[in-house]
Design a protein around this motif. Structure first.
Motif, short mmCIF file in Angstrom:
data_model
loop_
_atom_site.label_atom_id
_atom_site.label_comp_id
_atom_site.label_asym_id
_atom_site.label_seq_id
_atom_site.Cartn_x
_atom_site.Cartn_y
_atom_site.Cartn_z
N TYR A 3 0.80 -1.25 0.00
CA TYR A 3 0.04 0.04 0.15
C TYR A 3 0.94 1.17 0.01
O TYR A 3 1.94 1.33 0.85
CB TYR A 3 -0.77 0.01 1.30
CG TYR A 3 -1.75 -1.19 1.34
CD1 TYR A 3 -2.98 -0.96 0.53
CD2 TYR A 3 -1.36 -2.41 2.23
CE1 TYR A 3 -3.93 -2.37 0.65
CE2 TYR A 3 -2.31 -3.45 1.99
CZ TYR A 3 -3.29 -3.32 1.45
OH TYR A 3 -4.30 -4.48 1.71
N GLU A 4 0.56 2.38 -0.98
CA GLU A 4 1.25 3.63 -1.01
C GLU A 4 0.91 4.56 0.22
O GLU A 4 -0.38 4.76 0.02
CB GLU A 4 1.00 4.02 -2.50
CG GLU A 4 2.12 5.19 -2.75
CD GLU A 4 3.40 4.89 -3.18
OE1 GLU A 4 4.37 5.63 -2.74
OE2 GLU A 4 3.88 3.48 -3.38
N ILE A 5 1.68 4.80 0.76
CA ILE A 5 1.30 6.18 1.84
C ILE A 5 1.64 7.59 1.40
O ILE A 5 2.75 7.69 1.00
CB ILE A 5 2.11 5.81 3.19
CG1 ILE A 5 1.54 4.33 3.86
CG2 ILE A 5 1.72 6.89 4.16
CD1 ILE A 5 0.03 4.16 3.85
N ASP A 10 -2.37 9.11 7.63
CA ASP A 10 -3.18 7.83 7.39
C ASP A 10 -3.53 6.95 8.61
O ASP A 10 -2.26 6.62 9.21
CB ASP A 10 -2.23 6.93 6.14
CG ASP A 10 -2.95 5.79 5.45
OD1 ASP A 10 -3.85 5.12 6.28
OD2 ASP A 10 -3.01 5.84 4.22
N ARG A 12 -3.88 3.80 8.73
CA ARG A 12 -3.34 2.35 8.63
C ARG A 12 -2.06 2.46 9.31
O ARG A 12 -1.58 1.31 9.61
CB ARG A 12 -3.37 1.99 7.52
CG ARG A 12 -4.86 1.98 6.50
CD ARG A 12 -4.72 1.59 5.30
NE ARG A 12 -4.27 2.49 4.50
CZ ARG A 12 -3.70 2.64 3.10
NH1 ARG A 12 -4.44 1.50 2.50
NH2 ARG A 12 -3.17 3.59 2.53
N VAL A 13 -1.29 3.42 9.32
CA VAL A 13 -0.03 3.42 9.85
C VAL A 13 0.28 3.96 11.28
O VAL A 13 1.28 4.37 11.79
CB VAL A 13 0.95 3.97 8.71
CG1 VAL A 13 1.18 3.12 7.67
CG2 VAL A 13 0.61 5.50 8.55
N LEU A 57 6.68 -1.41 7.24
CA LEU A 57 6.64 0.08 6.62
C LEU A 57 8.09 -0.06 6.20
O LEU A 57 9.23 -0.18 6.81
CB LEU A 57 6.58 1.02 7.97
CG LEU A 57 6.62 2.51 7.40
CD1 LEU A 57 5.73 3.08 6.65
CD2 LEU A 57 6.91 3.58 8.53
N TYR A 80 3.22 -1.00 4.06
CA TYR A 80 3.29 0.24 3.67
C TYR A 80 4.58 0.83 3.25
O TYR A 80 5.34 0.64 3.59
CB TYR A 80 2.65 0.86 5.01
CG TYR A 80 1.15 0.17 5.23
CD1 TYR A 80 0.15 0.57 4.81
CD2 TYR A 80 1.31 -0.53 6.42
CE1 TYR A 80 -1.09 -0.06 5.02
CE2 TYR A 80 0.01 -0.89 6.76
CZ TYR A 80 -1.31 -0.88 6.37
OH TYR A 80 -2.26 -1.40 6.60
N THR A 81 4.36 1.47 2.09
CA THR A 81 5.65 2.27 1.57
C THR A 81 5.24 3.64 1.20
O THR A 81 4.05 4.20 0.89
CB THR A 81 6.18 1.44 0.41
OG1 THR A 81 7.47 2.08 0.14
CG2 THR A 81 5.24 1.62 -0.78
#
Length: 263
Positions: A3-5, A10, A12-13, A57, A80-81
């Motif tokens: 998933y692109e952050i 966000d 999610r992180v 991450l 996540y990236t």
């Protein structure tokens, strides 16, 4: 899934950004407690020790690089990236190792289970510096200490910095919290308090190595061990020193004691 952050907001992180160490530990609901492992090497050690990953991450370049094998081991774990700047803003610092992993804590082991086959253990009494905690664990793993026990007034070994300084050895050495020194005596341990007193014996005194089960007690820097802990110990022990130096950093002192006393 990857998933692109693009925003540090966000949700999610949040585990990597807004949750404090206390919130991660979740003392009120320990089975939901988490910790953050940093760097591919440390994450691999945690995975090999059986810790469950929850989320990763990492910078984009590490997805097919340093983190590739970790991602392949955890196909159901979200990754996540984002760009380096976004991730730095998210975590509050530059990810010099490029990868963070949120992992689930294991249930707190019983003291009897932790000490079942132990002969040489380290007791960390009221040490609150995370760097020292991590360094003590690294020395304990390297120098043959069977287990580490911590008073509940000590810092959490699964604090992010402690894990990083230990190079993942907090996942290798059995450890748990304990409440009273009488618990150790009931399990057949004699105690050696590392402290400078008029009654202190040398670390090289043969009587120490003769003990079948020995617990080496390390105290916080500055104040040292509580007076009662010293008085109640079976032995009070000092490290012989030169040039009128009267003490060492607690992590350095622990390493010297482990080298001399570990079986």
């Amino acid at each position: 899934m990857i998933y692109e952050i693009s925003s540090i907001q966000d949700p999610r992180v949040a585990v990597f950004a807004t949750m404090t160490e206390t919130q991660l530990r979740n003392r009120l609901n320990a089975e939901q407690g988490l910790f953050i492992a940093e760097s591919p090497k440390v994450i691999r050690v945690a995975l090999q020790a059986g810790y469950e990953p929850v989320a990763l991450l990492c910078e984009r370049k590490h997805i097919d690089g340093d983190a590739a094998d970790i991602i392949s081991q955890c196909p159901s774990v979200p990754v996540y990236t984002g760009d380096r700047e976004t991730l730095s803003c998210l975590t509050g610092y530059t990810l010099t190792r490029g990868v963070l992993c949120a992992m689930r804590r294991k249930p707190e082991p019983l003291l009897t289970e932790t000490l079942r086959s132990a002969r040489r253990v380290c007791v960390i009494d009221s040490v609150c510096d995370t760097t020292n905690i991590g360094a003590i664990f690294r020395s304990a793993a390297a120098l043959g200490i069977d287990a580490v026990l911590l008073t509940r007034s000590s810092c959490d070994p699964l604090n992010r910095r402690s894990i990083r300084v230990s190079m993942g050895t907090v996942f290798l050495v059995p450890w748990t919290w304990f409440d009273t020194y009488s618990q150790l005596r009931d399990l057949g341990f004699r105690t050696a308090a590392m402290a400078l007193t008029d009654k202190s014996i040398s670390l090289s005194d043969p009587i120490l190595k003769q003990q079948e089960r020995l617990a080496v007690i390390m105290g916080t820097e500055g104040e040292g061990l509580p007076k009662k802990t010293i008085e109640d110990a079976d032995f009070t022990v000092r490290i012989p020193m030169y040039h009128q130096v009267d003490s060492l950093n607690v992590a350095a002192a622990a390493a010297v004691a482990f080298w001399e006393l570990a079986k």
